[in-house]
Design a protein around this motif. Structure first.
Motif, PDB file in Angstrom:
ATOM      1  N   LYS A  13       0.827  -1.205   0.000  1.00  0.00           N
ATOM      2  CA  LYS A  13       0.000   0.000   0.000  1.00  0.00           C
ATOM      3  C   LYS A  13       0.862   1.256   0.000  1.00  0.00           C
ATOM      4  N   LYS A  73       2.459   1.679  -3.398  1.00  0.00           N
ATOM      5  CA  LYS A  73       1.437   2.083  -4.360  1.00  0.00           C
ATOM      6  C   LYS A  73       1.080   3.555  -4.177  1.00  0.00           C
ATOM      7  N   TYR A  77       3.781   5.736  -5.553  1.00  0.00           N
ATOM      8  CA  TYR A  77       3.721   5.784  -7.019  1.00  0.00           C
ATOM      9  C   TYR A  77       2.581   6.690  -7.491  1.00  0.00           C
ATOM     10  N   GLU A  78       1.412   6.543  -6.854  1.00  0.00           N
ATOM     11  CA  GLU A  78       0.240   7.312  -7.267  1.00  0.00           C
ATOM     12  C   GLU A  78       0.393   8.805  -6.966  1.00  0.00           C
TER      13      GLU A  78
END
Length: 229
Positions: free
Chosen positions: A12, A15, A18-19
């Motif tokens: 998480k 992620k 990255y987002e």
């Protein structure tokens, strides 16, 4: 909470990084240059004065807590709300200035106390003291594990320094495996970052902060009162 939950938290955090990569980089860069700004100013001044060097170091130590708290406040909003704005950094920096400064001071004194006891015990010729020194090494490991929760607690819960320390210790004790696994992941990130100054400047704290905030939110979900009050 075991290996699967820890892995899910790591995924998480990666992620989310990255987002929100652009935001994560800006937060990290602001943090890095803000808390080290007195040292940078001394370096570019060209002056070679030991007094000014010591003052610059002391000011950087003072700024470390507030700069980190400001960054963690924004990273906590990413975890809890899915977004944040860089413009909120200044408000968080000022809001948590004194508490974060005191928090770093208390945690630093705890660290020095543990290190002193380890050194005295292991250097002793008495076997019992050496054995106690070995026990202090476990205390040091526990200290590192609980430090992961102090800034998430500071920025998410409106409580005092002693309460933060107490809750961080209790959370670690109640989630020892998760805490150690997240600590291991943080050490790996730090180890990798140590070989690249660029990574340290642009992403290290954001990665660590998102990881610790996700871990903190996951831990809170275990309890009936998610606000921790």
């Amino acid at each position: 909470m075991g290996l699967s939950q820890s892995w899910a938290i790591i995924v998480k955090s990666l992620k989310a990084t990255y987002e929100h990569l652009g935001l994560a980089v800006v937060i990290n860069v602001i943090w890095f240059f803000l808390w080290l700004s007195p040292m940078f100013l001394y370096a570019v001044s060209g002056l070679e004065n030991i007094t000014l060097f010591i003052i610059a170091n002391m000011l950087s130590v003072v700024l470390f807590g507030p700069a980190t708290a400001g960054a963690y406040a924004l990273l906590n909003k990413i975890v809890n709300e899915g977004s944040t704005a860089i413009s909120e950094y200044k408000g968080a920096f000022l809001k948590f200035f004194w508490r974060s400064l005191l928090l770093v001071l208390v945690c630093g004194l705890m660290f020095l106390f543990i290190i002193l006891n380890i050194r005295v015990s292991l250097n002793s010729q008495v076997f019992l003291f050496q054995l106690i020194g070995g026990m202090w090494l476990y205390v040091l490991l526990f200290w590192f594990a609980m430090m992961q929760y102090v800034f998430p607690l500071l920025v998410q819960q409106n409580v005092g320094i002693l309460t933060i320390i107490k809750r961080a210790a209790l959370i670690t004790l109640d989630n020892i495996l998760l805490s150690l696994l997240i600590l291991l992941a943080s050490l790996v990130i730090t180890f990798v970052s140590a070989f690249s100054m660029v990574l340290l400047v642009i992403l290290w704290l954001s990665l660590i902060g998102l990881l610790q905030n996700f871990a903190f939110v996951q831990v809170l979900s275990k309890y009936d009162d998610g606000n921790g009050n």
